[in-house]
Design an enzyme around this catalytic site. Structure first.
Site, PDB file in Angstrom:
ATOM      1  CG  HIS A 350     -77.165  23.871  44.715  1.00  0.00           C
ATOM      2  ND1 HIS A 350     -77.187  24.302  43.413  1.00  0.00           N
ATOM      3  CD2 HIS A 350     -75.963  23.255  44.878  1.00  0.00           C
ATOM      4  CE1 HIS A 350     -76.057  23.976  42.799  1.00  0.00           C
ATOM      5  NE2 HIS A 350     -75.295  23.330  43.669  1.00  0.00           N
ATOM      6  CD  GLU A 426     -69.423  20.207  44.845  1.00  0.00           C
ATOM      7  OE1 GLU A 426     -68.781  19.344  45.490  1.00  0.00           O
ATOM      8  OE2 GLU A 426     -70.374  19.936  44.098  1.00  0.00           O
TER       9      GLU A 426
END
Length: 546
Positions: A350, A426
């Site tokens: 990202h 994550e």
């Protein structure tokens, strides 16, 4: 492996006309000559034209797509049009007025001498033929061909895949191939291993172990035991000691917490490498140190990995078992890899958040920050680059906001939907969320030391260990490879999941997580084959951000 300037690619092209002249379209595909991987596809409905015009337009499109990927490449064109092959090879004259400008256009794409032509039977040109038919079908419906709806690559590889034996282990983590190799090398009752000369890396061990031992991360002092709070999952198997890491600075800080932690490794402390995943068929308690499993590196201006990172290119000869031993699966270039269409994952980290430049722990247990202004610009830049490449067929994202925003930018450009997979989130960093590495060192020194000492240690406050993350990511990988065989899928995710996928694909030890740099909005890629092997194609490409 050829250098980027001398890389060869294959272009297969075709065209068709339903009426000759009639509604016409072309298709072209750029292929990796070693793996057979689809690198780019092109197709278009061109209105009323002849077969030959459509074939020439397919050739021009294929050459143009190859040049966009590799401007300095040499090209091997394969077509089932005898006319186009002979005319472009200079053996037949070009008389038709519609063909002359198209032939001239094709000749200008690459310099003379960098393209060679070969005629192939139609049955060997099914990929391009299917693309041309898809383009004509789209034209019949009053629209243009769209890559997101194409099944040409899947269909072209179906016959090859049908002949491929089912995988004997999870794809991508060197399990299936390594298990058979170890079985072939294991001592036989009353005898010796079937192949000599395969020992621990750097000659520092015997290749045997119990699956337990001292810590495996950088910063681990000899003799510090690894925590046993989690069961062994096969992702962190038998340890082998290697030479000391060397002087501080062998791995520069990368801008993410894992590389920063790796850069603090003190002089003289030992790292560990791990044997590949244990297989039940292997003799209990016995394993052989892994041999390098190096795959050809693929496209793009990938940033060089820091010193100590696993190599991403070249070849390595596997140990050859005796004729009576079980055959190990073929690996690498010269051994002849599986040529079926792989599931290719383009791994996109990202864009930046407010926490990224400050190198703060930002996982799945924190505030779920949005992209910063810089991160939004990065998302648009990567969307433009991926749209120009034109190979993405599906988009799958982590559920966290920063990934969904990045994925949305790409999806808007490509006209695709975004699917969410929670397995791509994550690591949960517990009480460390939002803190810098230095702040964690000050507040939780013992917990940080334990985390650096073992992949099974979790951050303070109930966060996730890297071992737990590896299990979660491997499960997501297996689901997605099974669902997307033969397709190119963009996975928009985070530092740890991407590094974990690369580590497992390379069969690299856990501490390699600390030896990879992964920038915000960077692109990496891994291809997964039906025989259980994987090929790391790209790592940390940021050329689109320059």
């Amino acid at each position: 492996m050829p250098s980027p300037s001398s890389r060869e690619v294959i272009v297969e092209a075709d065209g068709g006309s339903r009426g000759n002249p009639g509604p016409a379209g072309y298709g072209a595909v750029v292929l990796d000559p070693v793996t057979g991987e689809t690198l780019a596809e092109a197709a278009e409905y061109i209105g009323v034209a002849t077969n030959n015009v459509a074939e020439y337009k397919g050739l021009v499109a294929g050459l143009t797509a190859a040049r966009a990927l590799f401007p300095d490449a040499t090209v091997h064109v394969r077509m089932d049009s005898k006319l186009v092959v002979e005319q472009m090879s200079g053996r037949w004259k070009i008389k038709h007025p519609d063909m002359k400008p198209l032939a001239a256009e094709a000749g200008r794409v690459f310099p003379v001498g960098r393209v060679r032509y070969e005629w192939i039977p139609r049955e060997l040109n099914k990929h391009a033929d299917r693309l041309a038919n898809e383009a004509m079908d789209a034209g019949k419906q009053g629209r243009q061909w769209e890559p997101s709806g194409s099944t040409a690559a899947l269909d072209a590889g179906a016959a090859r895949n049908a002949a491929t034996p089912p995988p004997s282990g999870p794809p991508g983590d060197a399990a299936a191939g390594a298990a058979r190799a170890r079985a072939a090398l294991a001592p036989r009752p009353g005898g010796t291993p079937t192949s000599a000369g395969v020992g621990a890396v750097s000659g520092t061990g015997t290749g045997t172990g119990t699956g337990k031992g001292t810590g495996v991360w950088p910063n681990t002092a000899p003799g510090v035991p690894a925590p046993d709070d989690e069961p062994d999952d096969g992702l962190f198997a038998v340890e082998q000691a290697v030479a000391p890491l060397g002087s501080p600075g062998d791995s520069a800080a990368s801008g993410d917490f894992e590389a920063e932690a790796g850069a603090t490794a003190p002089t003289g402390r030992a790292a560990r490498v791990h044997a590949p995943v244990t297989d039940p068929a292997t003799t209990p308690g016995t394993a052989t140190a892994p041999q390098p499993q190096l795959q050809p590196q693929a496209t793009g201006d990938a940033a060089q990995a820091p010193a100590g990172a696993p190599a991403l290119s070249g070849t390595a000869a596997p140990a050859q078992p005796k004729a009576t031993a079980p055959a190990a699966p073929r690996q690498g270039w010269s051994a002849g890899p599986d040529m079926g269409a792989p599931a290719t994952f383009v791994l996109l980290r990202h864009g930046e958040t407010a926490l990224t430049p400050e190198k703060r722990f930002s996982g799945s247990g924190g505030t779920d920050p949005e992209l910063s202004a810089a991160g939004l610009r990065q998302a648009e830049a990567v969307a433009e680059a991926l749209a120009a490449r034109g190979t993405i067929q599906e988009i799958v994202s982590s559920p966290l906001t920063r990934c969904r925003q990045t994925a949305a930018a790409v999806a808007a450009r490509l006209g695709l939907d975004v699917h969410v997979d929670r397995g791509l989130r994550e690591t949960d960093f517990g009480a460390w969320e939002g803190l810098t590495f230095g702040e964690v060192r000050e507040r939780h020194p013992d917990d940080l030391d334990a985390w650096l000492a073992s992949p099974k240690a979790a951050p303070t406050g109930g966060g996730e260990s890297f071992a737990a993350v590896a299990r979660r990511v491997a499960a997501a990988r297996d689901r997605l490879t099974a669902a997307h065989t033969g397709r190119t899928v963009l996975l928009v995710t985070h530092v740890t999941p991407i590094k974990t996928l690369v580590r497992l694909a390379l069969g690299a030890p856990p501490e390699s997580l600390f030896r990879m740099e992964l920038s915000a909005a960077s692109i990496s890629a891994v291809a997964y084959y039906a025989d259980g092997n994987a090929s790391v194609r790209l790592l940390n490409d940021t050329s689109h951000l320059r």
